[in-house]
Design a protein around this motif. Structure first.
Motif, PDB file in Angstrom:
ATOM      1  N   PHE A 111       0.720  -1.834   0.112  1.00 10.05           N
ATOM      2  CA  PHE A 111       0.428   0.042   0.306  1.00 10.05           C
ATOM      3  C   PHE A 111       0.855   1.161  -0.221  1.00 10.05           C
ATOM      4  O   PHE A 111       1.845   1.410   1.164  1.00 10.05           O
ATOM      5  N   TYR A 112       0.288   2.177  -0.554  1.00 10.23           N
ATOM      6  CA  TYR A 112       1.066   3.888  -0.822  1.00 10.23           C
ATOM      7  C   TYR A 112       0.613   4.043   1.084  1.00 10.23           C
ATOM      8  O   TYR A 112      -0.318   3.554   1.710  1.00 10.23           O
ATOM      9  N   ARG A 164      -3.373   3.709  -0.154  1.00  9.62           N
ATOM     10  CA  ARG A 164      -3.842   2.962  -1.743  1.00  9.62           C
ATOM     11  C   ARG A 164      -3.423   1.528  -2.005  1.00  9.62           C
ATOM     12  O   ARG A 164      -2.503   1.604  -1.693  1.00  9.62           O
TER      13      ARG A 164
END
Length: 277
Positions: free
Chosen positions: A119-120, A124
């Motif tokens: 994930f970021y 996200r």
């Protein structure tokens, strides 16, 4: 059983780097971390005092990503270490990630490389399961300004029809986190040192995938800041282009049977997975 890891340094954000270091060391497993420094100075040497499990190696030259990691991987081979984690300095994760991955590798001896769900920092999902690249696809993604066309290419290339919640054996996994079985590296070779930066992860993963499984494992996750510097700095863009030319010269520009067959195989597998949902 020991797990070695390596992080390649180059004038890094120290606070973010410390998060990566602490993530790797935050385990009950027996681990050792190599900090391989490509920076112009050894100003980051003090980081080795954080923990006795850290060994700092100053190259006094920018060897590039793969060649620098190979310095540490060769030590893992010499010391007969079973697993080696190639870790980016902008990746961090919770305790138990290494234990979970190690357990999976211990019970699946045909797996050479594994990466968790990624994930970021804002939550996200990063689409890090990919097809093997084609020259046309890379040109579109790097040089064409049509958002519609880029979105279409990425949908297929980044396997966006796949919901990223199932285990998947795919020929291209990101190099930001490569949990590698050292015995497999002894057989297929290390990072190709002719590639200074970019594409070396694709090259190594496809060689591993040819003989073993290379697995996306969604049951644990990591965070990857992923600044995409080659999209921002011209010198890094040129390095990316040079690496791509070398990669396609090595494996084939338009006639790459392995790429064609493996990409079709992964797409078929995803369709089969989706039908079961």
């Amino acid at each position: 059983m020991q797990i070695n890891g390596s992080i390649v340094l180059y004038n890094n954000d120290v606070e973010l780097l410390k998060k990566a270091i602490n993530s790797f060391l935050n385990t009950e497993l027996e681990v050792k971390l190599y900090l391989i420094d490509n920076s112009p100075t050894d100003n980051l040497k003090y980081l080795s005092s954080i923990d006795p499990r850290i060994e700092y190696i100053f190259n006094d030259a920018n060897l590039g990503f793969g060649k620098a990691h190979n310095v540490a991987i060769r030590k893992s081979i010499e010391n007969e270490v079973k697993y080696h984690l190639v870790l980016n300095p902008d990746v961090y994760f919770e305790k138990s990630v290494l234990e979970e991955l190690c357990g999976y590798m211990q019970s699946h001896h045909d797996v050479a490389n594994i990466i968790p769900k990624t994930f970021y920092p804002d939550g996200r999902l990063q689409y890090l399961c990919k097809l093997l690249p084609t020259p046309a696809g890379l040109v579109v993604r790097r040089f064409i300004s049509s958002d519609k066309l880029i979105k279409k290419v990425n949908k297929k290339y980044e396997l966006r029809d796949f919901n990223y919640d199932k285990i998947l054996n795919t020929p291209f996994l990101s190099g930001c986190f490569m949990f590698l079985r050292v015995e497999c590296l002894k057989e297929v070779g290390l990072f190709d040192e002719n590639i200074f930066m970019y594409m070396e992860d694709i090259d190594l993963n496809r060689r591993l995938h040819k003989k073993y499984k290379t697995i996306f494992y969604p049951n644990v996750s990591i965070v990857h800041v992923h600044a995409q510097e080659s999209y921002k700095r011209k010198a890094l863009l040129m390095s990316h282009v040079k690496s791509a030319v070398y990669y396609f010269n090595k494996w084939g520009w338009f006639f790459d049977g392995f790429r064609k067959n493996k990409n079709k195989e992964v797409i078929r597998l995803i369709k089969k997975i989706n039908k079961k949902l």
